[in-house]
Design an enzyme around this catalytic site. Structure first.
Site, PDB file in Angstrom:
ATOM      1  CG  HIS A   1      -2.300   0.619   0.869  1.00 49.44           C
ATOM      2  ND1 HIS A   1      -3.443   0.379   1.606  1.00 49.44           N
ATOM      3  CD2 HIS A   1      -2.677   1.489  -0.108  1.00 49.44           C
ATOM      4  CE1 HIS A   1      -4.448   1.077   1.090  1.00 49.44           C
ATOM      5  NE2 HIS A   1      -4.014   1.756   0.059  1.00 49.44           N
TER       6      HIS A   1
ATOM      7  CG  ASP B   1      -6.100  -0.491   4.748  1.00 51.59           C
ATOM      8  OD1 ASP B   1      -5.825  -1.425   5.520  1.00 51.59           O
ATOM      9  OD2 ASP B   1      -5.256   0.067   4.021  1.00 51.59           O
TER      10      ASP B   1
ATOM     11  CG  HIS C   1      -3.953  -2.468   8.800  1.00 55.02           C
ATOM     12  ND1 HIS C   1      -4.097  -3.374   7.780  1.00 55.02           N
ATOM     13  CD2 HIS C   1      -3.592  -3.187   9.880  1.00 55.02           C
ATOM     14  CE1 HIS C   1      -3.834  -4.594   8.219  1.00 55.02           C
ATOM     15  NE2 HIS C   1      -3.524  -4.516   9.494  1.00 55.02           N
TER      16      HIS C   1
ATOM     17  CG  ASP D   1      -2.662   1.918   5.374  1.00 61.65           C
ATOM     18  OD1 ASP D   1      -2.321   1.107   6.252  1.00 61.65           O
ATOM     19  OD2 ASP D   1      -3.019   1.573   4.232  1.00 61.65           O
TER      20      ASP D   1
ATOM     21  CG  HIS E   1       2.420  -1.749   4.435  1.00 61.50           C
ATOM     22  ND1 HIS E   1       1.755  -2.946   4.255  1.00 61.50           N
ATOM     23  CD2 HIS E   1       2.860  -1.754   5.713  1.00 61.50           C
ATOM     24  CE1 HIS E   1       1.789  -3.650   5.375  1.00 61.50           C
ATOM     25  NE2 HIS E   1       2.455  -2.950   6.266  1.00 61.50           N
TER      26      HIS E   1
ATOM     27  CG  ASP F   1      -4.786  -3.039   2.318  1.00 62.84           C
ATOM     28  OD1 ASP F   1      -4.859  -4.278   2.174  1.00 62.84           O
ATOM     29  OD2 ASP F   1      -3.846  -2.470   2.912  1.00 62.84           O
TER      30      ASP F   1
ATOM     31  CG  ASP G   1      -5.381  -5.303   4.932  1.00 60.42           C
ATOM     32  OD1 ASP G   1      -6.300  -4.467   4.956  1.00 60.42           O
ATOM     33  OD2 ASP G   1      -4.205  -5.031   5.261  1.00 60.42           O
TER      34      ASP G   1
ATOM     35  CD  GLU H   1      -0.320  -4.218   1.557  1.00 55.10           C
ATOM     36  OE1 GLU H   1       0.189  -5.344   1.709  1.00 55.10           O
ATOM     37  OE2 GLU H   1       0.247  -3.149   1.868  1.00 55.10           O
TER      38      GLU H   1
HETATM   39 MN   LIG Z   1      -3.334  -0.503   3.689  1.00 54.55          MN
END
Ligand SMILES: [Mn+2]
Length: 299
Positions: free
Chosen positions: A96, A122, A124, A126, A139, A226, A228, A271
């Site tokens: 990312h 995402d 996360h 980030d 990332h 992303d 994930d 990702e």
């Molecule tokens: Mn990310």
């Protein structure tokens, strides 16, 4: 929507610590992306992959920063060229960290037309910088960087950066956001719809509000996806899996609403790590999600 698409792969794996993610663009293409987009009626220009320099300097708080910056610098100009040619850029990662280059380019290109909004889907945030990152993995920093909250070297390519207005930024699907990162996101004023907001409101309401926030008073929306964000049962092929994420349908529905909004200007899909995948299913999901964001419907 623009009928000409530019597909740009970035074989970037220096923004995190699991090798293999540089093969993501190849796996997503193998999953039928180009053919699927052509079937939707688009003209697709595959611009190939950017391969970042393989050796470079590292800092404890910004691991492999030279390679990350090198890839982002080249991506910035490739995305800028695509936009100038009237094409809609689709950026395939890679990790990312490459969103620093892509978002910076789109934001700069539309600077005079009201700037852009960003929807960041995402697990996360980030939103770390080199001072708050617990790992030094870059990332985890691009969203912060493109909004002007550092690290500066991720978004300044000598172009006088057009930072994205945080008031036009939305995070969706978060469920693993670091403590310092949370504080920074709250202080900056990013709108966050973490997993429990999706439980409570439903994806229809969440993505509707996100489009409203990112798409009103701007030239349009950049989507940074992303993989994930999607729950590991549906998307196992990624380096930082977090349980209890978006269902595949929630993710598809968000893409369908974005397509209907006709506000998308550009997108990242990042990702996907084929080494960690099961029979390429995560890349297939990524390919299909991109197609949905570009107008593929179920009926
Ligand atoms: Mn990310």
């Amino acid at each position: 929507m623009n009928r000409e698409l530019a597909v740009i792969g970035v074989q970037m794996d220096f923004g995190q610590s699991r090798r293999g993610i540089n093969m993501g663009p190849s796996a997503i293409r193998y999953a039928g992306l180009l053919e699927g987009l052509e079937y939707l009626g688009y003209q697709v220009c595959d611009k190939g992959d950017i391969i970042p320099m393989q050796k470079g300097k590292s800092l404890k708080n910004m691991r492999n920063y030279e390679q990350v910056i090198d890839g982002n610098f080249r991506l910035f100009w490739d995305v800028t060229d695509s936009l100038k040619s009237g094409m809609f850029p689709i950026i395939l990662g890679g990790d990312h960290s490459i969103a620093a280059g892509s978002v910076s380019a789109v934001s700069k290109f539309y600077e005079e037309e009201g700037g852009i909004g960003v929807i960041w889907i995402d697990a996360h945030g980030d939103w770390n910088n080199d001072e708050t990152s617990p790992t030094g993995n870059m990332h985890g920093m691009p969203f912060s960087a493109v909004c002007g909250y550092g690290p500066d070297i991720m978004a300044d390519f000598g172009q006088v950066p057009a930072y994205v207005d945080v008031k036009k930024c939305v995070q969706i699907g978060g469920r693993d956001i670091d403590t310092e990162e949370r504080k920074r996101m709250k202080e900056a004023g990013v709108t966050v719809f973490p997993m429990n907001a999706i439980d409570k409101l439903g994806m229809n309401e969440v993505i509707g509000r996100a489009v409203e926030i990112a798409g009103s008073g701007t030239a349009g929306i950049h989507l940074s996806f992303d993989i994930d964000a999607v729950t590991p049962e549906a998307a196992p092929g990624t380096g930082t899996v977090v349980h209890s994420g978006l269902t595949a349908r929630e993710a598809f529905f968000a893409m369908e609403v974005l397509a209907e909004s006709r506000k998308l200007l550009s997108m990242d899909m990042v990702e996907v790590n084929p080494i960690l995948d099961e029979k390429n299913k995560t890349a297939i999901l990524a390919s299909e999600l991109i197609q949905s964001a570009l107008g593929k419907t179920v009926y």
